[in-house]
Design an enzyme around this catalytic site. Sequence first.
Site, short mmCIF file in Angstrom:
data_model
loop_
_atom_site.label_atom_id
_atom_site.label_comp_id
_atom_site.label_asym_id
_atom_site.label_seq_id
_atom_site.Cartn_x
_atom_site.Cartn_y
_atom_site.Cartn_z
N ASP A 153 0.85 -1.19 0.00
CA ASP A 153 0.00 0.00 0.00
C ASP A 153 0.88 1.24 0.00
O ASP A 153 1.54 1.55 1.00
CB ASP A 153 -0.90 -0.02 1.23
N HIS A 155 -0.40 4.16 -0.24
CA HIS A 155 -1.21 5.05 0.60
C HIS A 155 -1.21 6.50 0.11
O HIS A 155 -1.48 7.43 0.89
CB HIS A 155 -0.73 4.99 2.05
N HIS A 255 -11.76 -2.35 -0.67
CA HIS A 255 -11.02 -1.80 0.46
C HIS A 255 -11.90 -1.95 1.70
O HIS A 255 -13.07 -1.61 1.68
CB HIS A 255 -10.74 -0.32 0.17
#
Length: 360
Positions: A153, A155, A255
Site C-alpha cells: 500500500d 497510501h 477496500h
Amino acid sequence: GMSRTVAACVEELMESVVGEDSCRISYVWQKLYRQKFYGGQAGGVVFMSALAGIDQALWDIQGKRLGVNVAVLLGGTVRDRLKMYRWCGGDDNTPEEAAAEAAAIVATTNFKQLKMNCTPQMGYVDDEGVAKAVARLAAVRKAVGPDIGIGLDFHGRVKAPMVRKLVKALEEFNPLFYEEPVVKGQNKLLRDVAQATSVPLATGERMVTIDEFRDLLEQRCVGIVQPDVSHCGGVTNLLAISRLADAYEVALAPHCPLGPIALAACLTVDAVSLNFAFQESSIGIHYNSEVAAGGAPRDLLSYVQNKDDFAIDAEGYMKALHRPGLGVVIDEAAVRAAAAVGHRWRDREWTLPDGSPTTW
C-alpha cells in the site's frame, strides 16, 4: 476520522428516507444520490459515506424480512468461498519489526496473503524513502518465503517524480499488487506507472462515484479496483462498480480496514462478482488497538456473535456468508458498551524532515 460529520449527514438524509418503502432500495438510493444538489453527483466522500450506511441498512432489512442472505437477492453466489488477506507492519515499522510481525501472522493464522504500508513519509524527490521501502519489503519477503502474497500500500504517500523508480525497485520481491501508487488526483499518471512494472496496480479507496471508476477504467491502467463499500455508496454502488470493472476484465478487491458490517457487505458483493480477487480484512490491523481512554482493545470480531462464520480455512479462504441479511449477527450489547466509551480515532498528522506537512 470524520465519523461525527458523517453521522450528521445521515441525520439530514433521513428526512428524505423516513416514510419511504424500505423495499424500494434502488429508488431510495437514486433519490438521495440525484436530488441532493451538492450530494452524490458532486462526488463528496462524506455524503457518499452517509448514503452507504443507509443503503447497507436497507439491504440488511430486506434480506432479514425475506429470510435470505442479500447475495440471493443480487442473483446468487458464483463461488463458495472467498480469498482473504490481512494487514501487517504498522504505519512505518522498521524492516525487522515488519518482518517479525509478518512471520508471526503466517505461523499462527491461516492467512496466505498480507498487506503492508510500503513506504515511510516521502518527499517529492526521495531516494532515501525508496531505499527504506526496499529494505522493508526485502525483510518481509525473506521472513515469509516465496509463497505468501504481499500487497504493498503506497497510501498516496509517493509523489509523482518517485513512483516509477519505486515500483521498479520493489518488483524483484514479487509483490502481489501496488495499491494507490498515486493519489487519485494523479490517476492520469497510472498509465505510465503501469508501463514501468509487471505488478498489477490497484486503486479506488478514495474514489466514491461510478463516474470516477469509469474514467479510471477507460485508461486501461489498473488491474484491480478497490472501492470501499462504506464510502462509495454501499452495496448498490459497489455492485455497479464491480459490474463495470468486469467489462474491462479488471479484478475487484474491495477496500475494508473497517468493521464487521462493512466486511459483511463487501463479502456479499464479492460472492456474486465473477471478477472478485481477494478481500481485505481488519483482523489484527494496528488501528484496532487505538481506543479511547479506559476502553478495552477492540478487534473486528469483538462486536460479532457469529464469529465462526468469519473463520479462515487452511488455504486462506472464508466461506461465503449465508445468514439472512448481510450475514453478520451484531452483539448489540458490545456496541452499546463501546459507544458509551466513544472513540477519537484521527488521521495521522505527518511532517517531513523540513517541517512541511505530508500524506500519511
